[in-house]
Design a protein around this motif. Structure first.
Motif, PDB file in Angstrom:
ATOM      1  N   GLY A   8       1.006  -1.278  -0.036  1.00 45.53           N
ATOM      2  CA  GLY A   8      -0.092  -0.030   0.054  1.00 45.53           C
ATOM      3  C   GLY A   8       0.933   1.160   0.081  1.00 45.53           C
ATOM      4  N   THR A   9       0.209   2.468   0.028  1.00 46.11           N
ATOM      5  CA  THR A   9       0.743   3.703   0.101  1.00 46.11           C
ATOM      6  C   THR A   9       1.808   3.806   1.008  1.00 46.11           C
ATOM      7  N   GLY A  10       2.977   4.224   0.747  1.00 42.28           N
ATOM      8  CA  GLY A  10       3.948   4.275   1.863  1.00 42.28           C
ATOM      9  C   GLY A  10       4.785   3.149   2.498  1.00 42.28           C
ATOM     10  N   PRO A  38       6.320   5.433  -1.334  1.00 38.86           N
ATOM     11  CA  PRO A  38       6.232   4.598  -2.788  1.00 38.86           C
ATOM     12  C   PRO A  38       4.671   4.384  -2.702  1.00 38.86           C
ATOM     13  N   ARG A  39       4.289   4.400  -4.135  1.00 43.18           N
ATOM     14  CA  ARG A  39       2.931   4.012  -4.627  1.00 43.18           C
ATOM     15  C   ARG A  39       3.361   3.376  -6.029  1.00 43.18           C
ATOM     16  N   PHE A  40       2.091   2.959  -6.495  1.00 40.60           N
ATOM     17  CA  PHE A  40       2.309   2.134  -7.916  1.00 40.60           C
ATOM     18  C   PHE A  40       1.758   3.113  -8.884  1.00 40.60           C
ATOM     19  N   ARG A  90       0.240   7.398  -9.761  1.00 43.89           N
ATOM     20  CA  ARG A  90      -0.089   8.754  -9.292  1.00 43.89           C
ATOM     21  C   ARG A  90      -1.632   8.934  -8.944  1.00 43.89           C
ATOM     22  N   ARG A  91      -1.942   9.933  -7.847  1.00 40.17           N
ATOM     23  CA  ARG A  91      -3.216  10.102  -7.811  1.00 40.17           C
ATOM     24  C   ARG A  91      -3.365  11.620  -7.562  1.00 40.17           C
ATOM     25  N   LEU A  92      -4.478  12.188  -8.017  1.00 39.74           N
ATOM     26  CA  LEU A  92      -4.736  13.426  -7.924  1.00 39.74           C
ATOM     27  C   LEU A  92      -5.294  14.032  -6.347  1.00 39.74           C
ATOM     28  N   PHE A 112      -2.672  -4.887  -1.432  1.00 41.71           N
ATOM     29  CA  PHE A 112      -3.168  -4.121  -0.314  1.00 41.71           C
ATOM     30  C   PHE A 112      -3.545  -2.797  -0.644  1.00 41.71           C
ATOM     31  N   SER A 113      -4.547  -2.393  -0.700  1.00 44.28           N
ATOM     32  CA  SER A 113      -4.985  -0.843  -0.876  1.00 44.28           C
ATOM     33  C   SER A 113      -4.261  -0.406  -2.217  1.00 44.28           C
ATOM     34  N   ASN A 114      -3.297   0.914  -2.560  1.00 49.32           N
ATOM     35  CA  ASN A 114      -2.939   1.229  -3.516  1.00 49.32           C
ATOM     36  C   ASN A 114      -2.276  -0.153  -4.524  1.00 49.32           C
ATOM     37  N   GLY A 115      -1.590  -1.129  -3.716  1.00 53.38           N
ATOM     38  CA  GLY A 115      -1.221  -2.239  -4.765  1.00 53.38           C
ATOM     39  C   GLY A 115      -2.342  -3.106  -5.086  1.00 53.38           C
ATOM     40  N   ALA A 116      -3.530  -3.117  -4.478  1.00 57.39           N
ATOM     41  CA  ALA A 116      -4.689  -4.049  -4.911  1.00 57.39           C
ATOM     42  C   ALA A 116      -5.158  -3.440  -6.000  1.00 57.39           C
ATOM     43  N   ASN A 117      -5.218  -1.763  -6.067  1.00 58.86           N
ATOM     44  CA  ASN A 117      -5.741  -1.188  -7.240  1.00 58.86           C
ATOM     45  C   ASN A 117      -4.864  -1.457  -8.218  1.00 58.86           C
ATOM     46  N   ILE A 118      -3.774  -1.268  -8.276  1.00 61.38           N
ATOM     47  CA  ILE A 118      -2.794  -1.527  -9.377  1.00 61.38           C
ATOM     48  C   ILE A 118      -3.104  -3.168  -9.961  1.00 61.38           C
TER      49      ILE A 118
HETATM   50  C1  MLT Z   1      -4.881   4.652  -3.993  1.00 53.95           C
HETATM   51  O1  MLT Z   1      -4.640   5.802  -4.112  1.00 53.95           O
HETATM   52  O2  MLT Z   1      -4.670   3.835  -4.482  1.00 53.95           O
HETATM   53  C2  MLT Z   1      -6.338   4.414  -2.742  1.00 53.95           C
HETATM   54  O3  MLT Z   1      -6.404   5.485  -2.464  1.00 53.95           O
HETATM   55  C3  MLT Z   1      -5.755   3.743  -1.702  1.00 53.95           C
HETATM   56  C4  MLT Z   1      -4.575   4.350  -0.921  1.00 53.95           C
HETATM   57  O4  MLT Z   1      -3.440   4.067  -1.437  1.00 53.95           O
HETATM   58  O5  MLT Z   1      -4.807   5.063   0.125  1.00 53.95           O
END
Ligand code: MLT
Length: 202
Positions: free
Chosen positions: A24-26, A58-60, A62-64, A102-108
Protein backbone atom coordinates in the motif's frame (compact mmCIF):
# COMPACT_ATOMS: atom_id res chain seq x y z
CA UNK A 1 15.12 -5.71 -16.08
CA UNK A 2 12.45 -2.97 -15.88
CA UNK A 3 13.72 -0.92 -13.09
CA UNK A 4 11.77 -1.93 -9.99
CA UNK A 5 13.56 -2.26 -6.68
CA UNK A 6 12.25 -5.64 -5.56
CA UNK A 7 12.77 -8.62 -3.42
CA UNK A 8 12.50 -12.24 -4.54
CA UNK A 9 12.23 -15.28 -2.31
CA UNK A 10 12.38 -18.62 -4.14
CA UNK A 11 9.75 -21.27 -3.53
CA UNK A 12 10.43 -23.86 -0.86
CA UNK A 13 7.51 -26.05 -1.88
CA UNK A 14 7.08 -27.02 -5.53
CA UNK A 15 3.27 -27.18 -5.43
CA UNK A 16 2.71 -23.64 -4.13
CA UNK A 17 1.85 -20.89 -6.65
CA UNK A 18 4.18 -17.87 -6.95
CA UNK A 19 2.81 -14.68 -5.41
CA UNK A 20 3.27 -11.09 -6.55
CA UNK A 21 3.12 -8.90 -3.45
CA UNK A 22 1.98 -5.29 -3.95
CA UNK A 23 2.18 -2.97 -0.95
CA UNK A 24 0.00 0.00 0.00
CA UNK A 25 0.93 3.71 -0.10
CA UNK A 26 4.06 4.36 1.94
CA UNK A 27 5.04 0.71 2.04
CA UNK A 28 7.91 -1.08 0.37
CA UNK A 29 9.01 -4.46 -0.97
CA UNK A 30 9.40 -5.88 2.54
CA UNK A 31 5.92 -5.05 3.84
CA UNK A 32 3.92 -8.00 2.62
CA UNK A 33 6.54 -10.77 2.80
CA UNK A 34 5.12 -11.98 6.12
CA UNK A 35 1.57 -11.90 4.75
CA UNK A 36 2.67 -13.83 1.67
CA UNK A 37 4.26 -16.52 3.84
CA UNK A 38 1.11 -16.82 5.93
CA UNK A 39 -1.25 -16.92 2.97
CA UNK A 40 0.71 -19.47 0.96
CA UNK A 41 3.60 -21.10 2.84
CA UNK A 42 6.35 -22.28 0.48
CA UNK A 43 5.36 -20.02 -2.44
CA UNK A 44 7.95 -18.02 -4.37
CA UNK A 45 7.48 -14.35 -3.45
CA UNK A 46 8.10 -11.54 -5.93
CA UNK A 47 7.70 -8.17 -4.29
CA UNK A 48 8.39 -4.90 -6.15
CA UNK A 49 8.44 -1.41 -4.65
CA UNK A 50 6.10 1.12 -6.28
CA UNK A 51 8.05 3.62 -8.40
CA UNK A 52 5.89 6.69 -7.80
CA UNK A 53 6.68 8.85 -4.79
CA UNK A 54 3.96 10.88 -3.05
CA UNK A 55 5.64 13.09 -0.46
CA UNK A 56 8.36 10.45 -0.24
CA UNK A 57 5.89 7.55 0.06
CA UNK A 58 6.17 4.81 -2.57
CA UNK A 59 3.04 3.98 -4.58
CA UNK A 60 2.26 2.16 -7.81
CA UNK A 61 0.63 5.09 -9.65
CA UNK A 62 -0.07 8.79 -9.27
CA UNK A 63 -3.29 10.12 -7.76
CA UNK A 64 -4.80 13.59 -7.82
CA UNK A 65 -6.44 13.18 -4.40
CA UNK A 66 -7.38 10.28 -2.14
CA UNK A 67 -9.49 7.97 -4.30
CA UNK A 68 -9.07 10.18 -7.40
CA UNK A 69 -6.59 8.61 -9.77
CA UNK A 70 -4.45 9.91 -12.62
CA UNK A 71 -5.81 7.29 -14.98
CA UNK A 72 -3.20 7.85 -17.71
CA UNK A 73 -0.61 7.06 -15.09
CA UNK A 74 -2.60 4.03 -13.86
CA UNK A 75 -2.53 2.61 -17.41
CA UNK A 76 1.13 3.36 -17.99
CA UNK A 77 2.26 2.01 -14.64
CA UNK A 78 0.13 -1.13 -14.86
CA UNK A 79 1.71 -2.01 -18.21
CA UNK A 80 5.16 -1.24 -16.82
CA UNK A 81 4.43 -3.61 -13.92
CA UNK A 82 3.31 -6.21 -16.46
CA UNK A 83 6.68 -5.89 -18.23
CA UNK A 84 8.48 -6.29 -14.93
CA UNK A 85 6.53 -9.47 -14.16
CA UNK A 86 7.36 -10.93 -17.59
CA UNK A 87 11.06 -10.21 -17.12
CA UNK A 88 11.12 -11.50 -13.55
CA UNK A 89 9.37 -14.70 -14.64
CA UNK A 90 12.19 -15.34 -17.12
CA UNK A 91 14.94 -14.40 -14.72
CA UNK A 92 13.61 -16.44 -11.79
CA UNK A 93 11.89 -19.20 -13.75
CA UNK A 94 8.45 -18.81 -12.18
CA UNK A 95 4.90 -19.25 -13.52
CA UNK A 96 2.43 -16.37 -13.80
CA UNK A 97 1.89 -15.25 -10.19
CA UNK A 98 -1.21 -14.68 -8.12
CA UNK A 99 -1.17 -11.03 -7.04
CA UNK A 100 -1.69 -10.22 -3.38
CA UNK A 101 -2.26 -6.48 -3.24
CA UNK A 102 -3.24 -4.18 -0.40
CA UNK A 103 -4.89 -0.79 -0.96
CA UNK A 104 -2.87 1.01 -3.65
CA UNK A 105 -1.22 -2.34 -4.47
CA UNK A 106 -4.66 -3.94 -4.86
CA UNK A 107 -5.72 -1.11 -7.15
CA UNK A 108 -2.76 -1.57 -9.51
CA UNK A 109 -3.40 -5.34 -9.49
CA UNK A 110 -7.03 -4.69 -10.50
CA UNK A 111 -5.82 -2.40 -13.30
CA UNK A 112 -3.35 -5.02 -14.47
CA UNK A 113 -6.10 -7.67 -14.54
CA UNK A 114 -8.17 -5.42 -16.80
CA UNK A 115 -5.35 -4.18 -19.03
CA UNK A 116 -3.09 -7.23 -19.32
CA UNK A 117 -4.93 -10.29 -17.98
CA UNK A 118 -2.21 -12.76 -18.94
CA UNK A 119 0.24 -11.16 -16.51
CA UNK A 120 -1.49 -12.76 -13.51
CA UNK A 121 -2.86 -16.20 -12.69
CA UNK A 122 -5.33 -14.62 -10.28
CA UNK A 123 -5.50 -12.00 -7.56
CA UNK A 124 -6.25 -11.37 -3.92
CA UNK A 125 -7.40 -7.75 -3.74
CA UNK A 126 -7.40 -6.36 -0.22
CA UNK A 127 -9.40 -3.08 0.10
CA UNK A 128 -9.38 -2.44 -3.66
CA UNK A 129 -11.42 0.08 -5.60
CA UNK A 130 -12.30 0.59 -9.27
CA UNK A 131 -8.99 1.66 -10.84
CA UNK A 132 -10.24 2.95 -14.22
CA UNK A 133 -13.49 4.76 -14.99
CA UNK A 134 -13.56 3.45 -18.55
CA UNK A 135 -11.67 0.14 -18.57
CA UNK A 136 -11.10 -1.87 -21.75
CA UNK A 137 -13.34 -4.87 -22.33
CA UNK A 138 -11.19 -7.55 -20.74
CA UNK A 139 -11.57 -11.32 -21.02
CA UNK A 140 -10.39 -12.90 -17.80
CA UNK A 141 -11.30 -16.47 -18.73
CA UNK A 142 -12.52 -17.53 -15.27
CA UNK A 143 -9.36 -16.25 -13.55
CA UNK A 144 -9.91 -16.49 -9.79
CA UNK A 145 -10.15 -13.23 -7.86
CA UNK A 146 -10.74 -12.81 -4.13
CA UNK A 147 -11.89 -9.30 -3.20
CA UNK A 148 -11.93 -8.52 0.53
CA UNK A 149 -13.47 -5.19 1.52
CA UNK A 150 -13.93 -3.43 4.85
CA UNK A 151 -17.49 -2.60 5.84
CA UNK A 152 -16.34 0.63 7.53
CA UNK A 153 -13.56 1.53 5.09
CA UNK A 154 -13.31 5.36 4.99
CA UNK A 155 -11.36 5.23 1.68
CA UNK A 156 -13.38 2.67 -0.30
CA UNK A 157 -17.18 3.15 -0.26
CA UNK A 158 -19.19 -0.10 -0.34
CA UNK A 159 -20.71 0.92 -3.67
CA UNK A 160 -17.24 1.20 -5.20
CA UNK A 161 -16.01 -2.27 -4.18
CA UNK A 162 -19.34 -3.74 -5.32
CA UNK A 163 -18.79 -2.02 -8.69
CA UNK A 164 -15.30 -3.52 -8.92
CA UNK A 165 -16.65 -7.00 -8.19
CA UNK A 166 -19.31 -6.52 -10.89
CA UNK A 167 -16.75 -5.19 -13.37
CA UNK A 168 -14.44 -8.16 -12.88
CA UNK A 169 -17.33 -10.64 -13.03
CA UNK A 170 -18.55 -9.05 -16.26
CA UNK A 171 -15.03 -9.62 -17.64
CA UNK A 172 -15.51 -13.30 -16.79
CA UNK A 173 -13.32 -13.49 -13.69
CA UNK A 174 -14.39 -15.99 -11.08
CA UNK A 175 -14.92 -13.47 -8.27
CA UNK A 176 -15.43 -14.12 -4.57
CA UNK A 177 -16.29 -10.85 -2.80
CA UNK A 178 -16.53 -10.69 0.98
CA UNK A 179 -17.17 -7.64 3.14
CA UNK A 180 -15.47 -7.87 6.53
CA UNK A 181 -16.45 -6.06 9.75
CA UNK A 182 -13.38 -3.80 9.66
CA UNK A 183 -12.02 -0.61 8.07
CA UNK A 184 -9.21 -0.06 5.57
CA UNK A 185 -6.68 -1.89 7.72
CA UNK A 186 -6.14 -5.63 7.41
CA UNK A 187 -7.49 -8.07 9.98
CA UNK A 188 -6.83 -11.68 10.92
CA UNK A 189 -9.92 -12.62 8.87
CA UNK A 190 -8.16 -11.38 5.71
CA UNK A 191 -5.31 -13.80 6.30
CA UNK A 192 -7.57 -16.76 7.04
CA UNK A 193 -9.88 -16.12 4.08
CA UNK A 194 -6.97 -15.56 1.70
CA UNK A 195 -5.23 -18.74 2.85
CA UNK A 196 -8.37 -20.85 2.47
CA UNK A 197 -9.16 -19.33 -0.93
CA UNK A 198 -5.66 -19.95 -2.30
CA UNK A 199 -5.81 -23.53 -1.03
CA UNK A 200 -8.92 -24.02 -3.17
CA UNK A 201 -7.82 -22.32 -6.39
CA UNK A 202 -4.11 -23.19 -6.59
C1 MLT B 1 -5.06 4.65 -3.86
O1 MLT B 1 -4.59 5.77 -3.98
O2 MLT B 1 -4.70 3.69 -4.55
C2 MLT B 1 -6.14 4.48 -2.85
O3 MLT B 1 -6.60 5.73 -2.43
C3 MLT B 1 -5.67 3.67 -1.70
C4 MLT B 1 -4.54 4.33 -0.97
O4 MLT B 1 -3.41 4.18 -1.38
O5 MLT B 1 -4.79 5.00 0.03
Amino acid sequence: MTDFIHCFEPATSAGSPPLLLLHGTGGDENDLLGLGQMVSPGSALLSPRGRVLEHGMPRFFRRLAEGVFDEDDVRRRALELGDFIAEARKQYGIAAPIAVGFSNGANIAAALLLLKPDALAGAILLRAMVPLSDPPKAALGAKPVLLLSGQADPIVPASNSARLAALLSAADASVVHKVLPTGHQLSQADVTLARDWIGNVA
